[in-house]
Design a protein around this motif. Structure first.
Motif, mmCIF file in Angstrom:
data_model
loop_
_atom_site.group_PDB
_atom_site.id
_atom_site.type_symbol
_atom_site.label_atom_id
_atom_site.label_comp_id
_atom_site.label_asym_id
_atom_site.label_seq_id
_atom_site.Cartn_x
_atom_site.Cartn_y
_atom_site.Cartn_z
ATOM 1 N N ARG A 58 44.268 18.516 85.541
ATOM 2 C CA ARG A 58 43.593 17.693 84.532
ATOM 3 C C ARG A 58 42.182 18.215 84.353
ATOM 4 O O ARG A 58 41.391 18.238 85.294
ATOM 5 C CB ARG A 58 43.549 16.228 84.993
ATOM 6 C CG ARG A 58 42.896 15.295 83.981
ATOM 7 C CD ARG A 58 42.776 13.869 84.498
ATOM 8 N NE ARG A 58 42.163 13.015 83.505
ATOM 9 C CZ ARG A 58 40.854 12.935 83.264
ATOM 10 N NH1 ARG A 58 40.001 13.679 83.957
ATOM 11 N NH2 ARG A 58 40.388 12.127 82.328
ATOM 12 N N CYS A 59 41.884 18.622 83.140
ATOM 13 C CA CYS A 59 40.543 19.128 82.866
ATOM 14 C C CYS A 59 39.531 18.000 83.030
ATOM 15 O O CYS A 59 39.778 16.862 82.614
ATOM 16 C CB CYS A 59 40.487 19.695 81.451
ATOM 17 S SG CYS A 59 38.850 20.299 81.001
ATOM 18 N N SER A 60 38.376 18.354 83.626
ATOM 19 C CA SER A 60 37.361 17.334 83.892
ATOM 20 C C SER A 60 36.637 16.908 82.612
ATOM 21 O O SER A 60 35.896 15.935 82.616
ATOM 22 C CB SER A 60 36.352 17.865 84.912
ATOM 23 O OG SER A 60 35.806 19.094 84.442
ATOM 24 N N HIS A 61 36.838 17.638 81.521
ATOM 25 C CA HIS A 61 36.143 17.290 80.277
ATOM 26 C C HIS A 61 36.821 16.119 79.568
ATOM 27 O O HIS A 61 36.350 14.993 79.618
ATOM 28 C CB HIS A 61 36.072 18.540 79.363
ATOM 29 C CG HIS A 61 35.371 18.286 78.072
ATOM 30 N ND1 HIS A 61 35.795 18.821 76.876
ATOM 31 C CD2 HIS A 61 34.274 17.540 77.784
ATOM 32 C CE1 HIS A 61 34.987 18.419 75.909
ATOM 33 N NE2 HIS A 61 34.046 17.651 76.440
ATOM 34 N N ARG A 62 37.981 16.339 78.960
ATOM 35 C CA ARG A 62 38.665 15.254 78.259
ATOM 36 C C ARG A 62 40.105 15.059 78.731
ATOM 37 O O ARG A 62 40.879 14.359 78.096
ATOM 38 C CB ARG A 62 38.618 15.469 76.740
ATOM 39 C CG ARG A 62 37.234 15.259 76.134
ATOM 40 C CD ARG A 62 36.777 13.803 76.241
ATOM 41 N NE ARG A 62 35.457 13.580 75.670
ATOM 42 C CZ ARG A 62 34.325 13.657 76.375
ATOM 43 N NH1 ARG A 62 34.356 13.991 77.664
ATOM 44 N NH2 ARG A 62 33.164 13.429 75.778
ATOM 45 N N GLY A 63 40.444 15.726 79.821
ATOM 46 C CA GLY A 63 41.699 15.378 80.490
ATOM 47 C C GLY A 63 42.943 16.128 80.073
ATOM 48 O O GLY A 63 44.048 15.771 80.488
ATOM 49 N N LEU A 64 42.815 17.196 79.289
ATOM 50 C CA LEU A 64 44.026 17.964 78.969
ATOM 51 C C LEU A 64 44.576 18.592 80.264
ATOM 52 O O LEU A 64 43.803 19.081 81.086
ATOM 53 C CB LEU A 64 43.710 19.079 77.962
ATOM 54 C CG LEU A 64 44.941 19.850 77.459
ATOM 55 C CD1 LEU A 64 45.777 18.999 76.513
ATOM 56 C CD2 LEU A 64 44.549 21.164 76.784
ATOM 57 N N PRO A 65 45.895 18.589 80.449
ATOM 58 C CA PRO A 65 46.430 19.312 81.609
ATOM 59 C C PRO A 65 45.986 20.778 81.593
ATOM 60 O O PRO A 65 46.134 21.456 80.575
ATOM 61 C CB PRO A 65 47.954 19.196 81.426
ATOM 62 C CG PRO A 65 48.146 17.937 80.635
ATOM 63 C CD PRO A 65 46.952 17.881 79.713
ATOM 64 N N THR A 77 41.381 28.818 81.737
ATOM 65 C CA THR A 77 40.613 28.347 80.588
ATOM 66 C C THR A 77 41.360 27.180 79.965
ATOM 67 O O THR A 77 42.536 27.303 79.601
ATOM 68 C CB THR A 77 40.449 29.470 79.541
ATOM 69 O OG1 THR A 77 39.813 30.584 80.175
ATOM 70 C CG2 THR A 77 39.593 29.007 78.365
ATOM 71 N N CYS A 78 40.686 26.043 79.853
ATOM 72 C CA CYS A 78 41.319 24.859 79.290
ATOM 73 C C CYS A 78 41.690 25.111 77.823
ATOM 74 O O CYS A 78 40.932 25.747 77.077
ATOM 75 C CB CYS A 78 40.388 23.651 79.420
ATOM 76 S SG CYS A 78 41.093 22.161 78.677
ATOM 77 N N GLY A 79 42.844 24.592 77.445
ATOM 78 C CA GLY A 79 43.359 24.837 76.096
ATOM 79 C C GLY A 79 42.752 23.959 75.013
ATOM 80 O O GLY A 79 43.172 24.033 73.860
ATOM 81 N N TYR A 80 41.747 23.132 75.364
ATOM 82 C CA TYR A 80 41.153 22.252 74.346
ATOM 83 C C TYR A 80 39.787 22.779 73.907
ATOM 84 O O TYR A 80 39.622 23.209 72.765
ATOM 85 C CB TYR A 80 41.058 20.835 74.924
ATOM 86 C CG TYR A 80 40.903 19.715 73.907
ATOM 87 C CD1 TYR A 80 40.809 19.959 72.535
ATOM 88 C CD2 TYR A 80 40.850 18.380 74.334
ATOM 89 C CE1 TYR A 80 40.676 18.916 71.628
ATOM 90 C CE2 TYR A 80 40.723 17.333 73.420
ATOM 91 C CZ TYR A 80 40.633 17.610 72.074
ATOM 92 O OH TYR A 80 40.501 16.571 71.180
ATOM 93 N N HIS A 81 38.779 22.805 74.807
ATOM 94 C CA HIS A 81 37.445 23.273 74.429
ATOM 95 C C HIS A 81 36.984 24.464 75.264
ATOM 96 O O HIS A 81 35.810 24.817 75.253
ATOM 97 C CB HIS A 81 36.414 22.147 74.564
ATOM 98 C CG HIS A 81 36.839 20.844 73.946
ATOM 99 N ND1 HIS A 81 37.460 19.854 74.666
ATOM 100 C CD2 HIS A 81 36.759 20.405 72.656
ATOM 101 C CE1 HIS A 81 37.743 18.827 73.865
ATOM 102 N NE2 HIS A 81 37.340 19.140 72.636
ATOM 103 N N GLY A 82 37.912 25.027 76.032
ATOM 104 C CA GLY A 82 37.622 26.292 76.694
ATOM 105 C C GLY A 82 36.829 26.242 77.988
ATOM 106 O O GLY A 82 36.327 27.273 78.453
ATOM 107 N N PHE A 83 36.686 25.093 78.618
ATOM 108 C CA PHE A 83 36.029 25.072 79.930
ATOM 109 C C PHE A 83 36.816 25.981 80.876
ATOM 110 O O PHE A 83 38.055 26.032 80.810
ATOM 111 C CB PHE A 83 36.021 23.646 80.515
ATOM 112 C CG PHE A 83 35.022 22.703 79.899
ATOM 113 C CD1 PHE A 83 34.580 22.874 78.594
ATOM 114 C CD2 PHE A 83 34.520 21.630 80.635
ATOM 115 C CE1 PHE A 83 33.663 21.988 78.025
ATOM 116 C CE2 PHE A 83 33.595 20.748 80.088
ATOM 117 C CZ PHE A 83 33.179 20.921 78.781
ATOM 118 N N GLN A 84 36.101 26.653 81.792
ATOM 119 C CA GLN A 84 36.779 27.572 82.717
ATOM 120 C C GLN A 84 36.599 27.131 84.164
ATOM 121 O O GLN A 84 35.503 26.722 84.566
ATOM 122 C CB GLN A 84 36.237 28.995 82.555
ATOM 123 C CG GLN A 84 36.613 29.610 81.218
ATOM 124 C CD GLN A 84 36.269 31.086 81.149
ATOM 125 O OE1 GLN A 84 35.623 31.631 82.045
ATOM 126 N NE2 GLN A 84 36.702 31.733 80.074
HETATM 127 S S1 FES Z 1 39.557 18.895 77.578
HETATM 128 FE FE1 FES Z 1 39.326 20.720 78.668
HETATM 129 S S2 FES Z 1 37.665 21.693 77.739
HETATM 130 FE FE2 FES Z 1 37.821 19.810 76.710
#
Ligand code: FES
Ligand SMILES: [Fe+2]
Length: 358
Positions: A58-65, A77-84
């Motif tokens: 779970r991404c710490s930003h908005r929770g996308l797996p 790299t998260c598939g939503y906003h690219g956090f790594q």
């Molecule tokens: S939810 Fe992962 S970068 Fe935004």
């Protein structure tokens, strides 16, 4: 850091424990493998050097797996906003700004890849000791034919643990498969506590060998002594050994043979678990062995799955007035002992948490 909050009463599994999470084979290089264990969503992957790693999925930003993102080198790299995120779970890059929020890291789990299984430690990492992860020679070394597979079972894992500690279900649940000729129904297993384990032992003396073991041994009606022993090693592992001895071996004939069963259970949720079965034998080590093991498992273990899921469903759907009491008999002794052992383990873990050490 508190890794586990107070236990939900339904969580009848220890977190400070090594559990199988995948086979080594199913985690390929470059792959993001999602799997839920002990109620936690985890993503598994291999680092550049092949070492397995596991993060909360779970991404710490908005929770996308994170398993829906991309693995490049050692970073997800998260598939939503690219956090790594790196393999330690540290947030190492945010595309829109030069700095990373300090609280952006995600939890990393200790994992150990000891083929054929990858194991995960789900509790306090400070208590994880990779040396405690078991290795089974019959699933690695020459001289053995073996196979393993995962079955998803929509039932609490202790239903499976108790199932494999009470083989008196064979003639009824496995009428045409494992129970074909063995007289397990007349057997009252005297459970014995060896170290901190629950064991059973059952002898089939002076009898033709059950077809399950005789298939590739070709002994026909020749008499054998067979001893079945099972050990609940831990909440995660049950191992059974079938030792076969030919009564009157012919000159030059090998007289003793072994067939191993593994029942590896990893809770997924309080109402479901992953079940890795494994079988191995030290005879007829040929190309047909794995297919033969799977043919047994796909029929016999599917029969157990149907039963355990029906029990779980019936209990879950019971109305407030339903009586869910159980009656136990002598054959349940090993299973009841396993329940008591588990409770002791859970109590010890709860005491550690209450003492602030977890
Ligand atoms: S939810 Fe992962 S970068 Fe935004
Ligand atoms: Fe069974």
């Amino acid at each position: 850091m508190v890794y586990v909050e107070m236990r939900n009463p339904e969580e009848n599994y220890p977190f400070d424990h090594w559990w199988v999470i995948a086979t080594s084979e199913e985690l390929g290089q470059g792959q993001l493998l999602p799997r839920k264990v002990l109620g936690m969503d985890v993503v598994l992957f291999r680092q550049d050097d092949g070492t397995a790693a596991a993060l909360v999925d779970r991404c710490s930003h908005r929770g996308l797996p994170l398993s829906m993102g991309a693995l490049e080198g050692n970073r997800i790299t998260c598939g939503y906003h690219g956090f790594q995120f790196d393999p330690t779970g540290t947030l190492v890059a945010v595309p829109t700004q030069p700095n990373c929020p300090r609280k952006g890291s995600v939890r990393a789990f200790p994992v150990v890849d000891k083929a054929p299984y990858i194991w995960i430690w789900t509790g306090d990492p400070a208590l994880a000791n990779a040396d405690d992860v078991p290795v089974y020679p019959w699933l690695r070394e020459p001289g053995w034919a073996w196979a393993t597979e995962r079955i998803h079972v929509a039932a609490n894992y202790m239903l499976l643990k108790e199932n494999v500690l009470d083989l008196t279900h064979f003639p009824f649940a496995h009428k045409s498969t494992l129970g074909a000729i063995d007289s397990y129904a007349n057997y009252s297993p005297p459970p014995v506590l060896g170290d901190d384990r629950v064991c059973y032992r059952n002898e089939f003396l002076n009898q033709p060998l059950s077809p399950v073991y005789n298939d590739d041994l070709g002994l026909g009606d020749r008499l054998t002594d067979r001893v079945d022993e099972g050990v609940s090693v831990s909440p995660a592992v049950h191992i059974a050994k079938v030792s076969i001895r030919i009564k009157e071996p012919r000159p030059g004939e090998k007289a003793e043979y072994a067939f191993m069963f593994h029942h590896m259970t990893t809770p997924e949720t309080p109402r479901s678990h992953h079940y890795w079965w494994a079988m191995a034998r030290d005879y007829a080590v040929n190309d047909k062995a794995a297919a033969y093991f799977k043919s047994i498992a796909h029929v016999a273990f599917a029969e157990d799955k149907v039963i355990l899921e029906a029990i779980q469903k019936r209990n879950d759907e019971a109305g407030p007035g339903a009586n869910l009491q159980e009656v136990s008999v002598v054959a349940d002794r090993a299973g009841l002992m396993a329940r008591r052992q588990l409770q002791a383990l859970l109590d010890a873990e709860d005491r550690r948490r209450a003492g602030g050490t977890v």
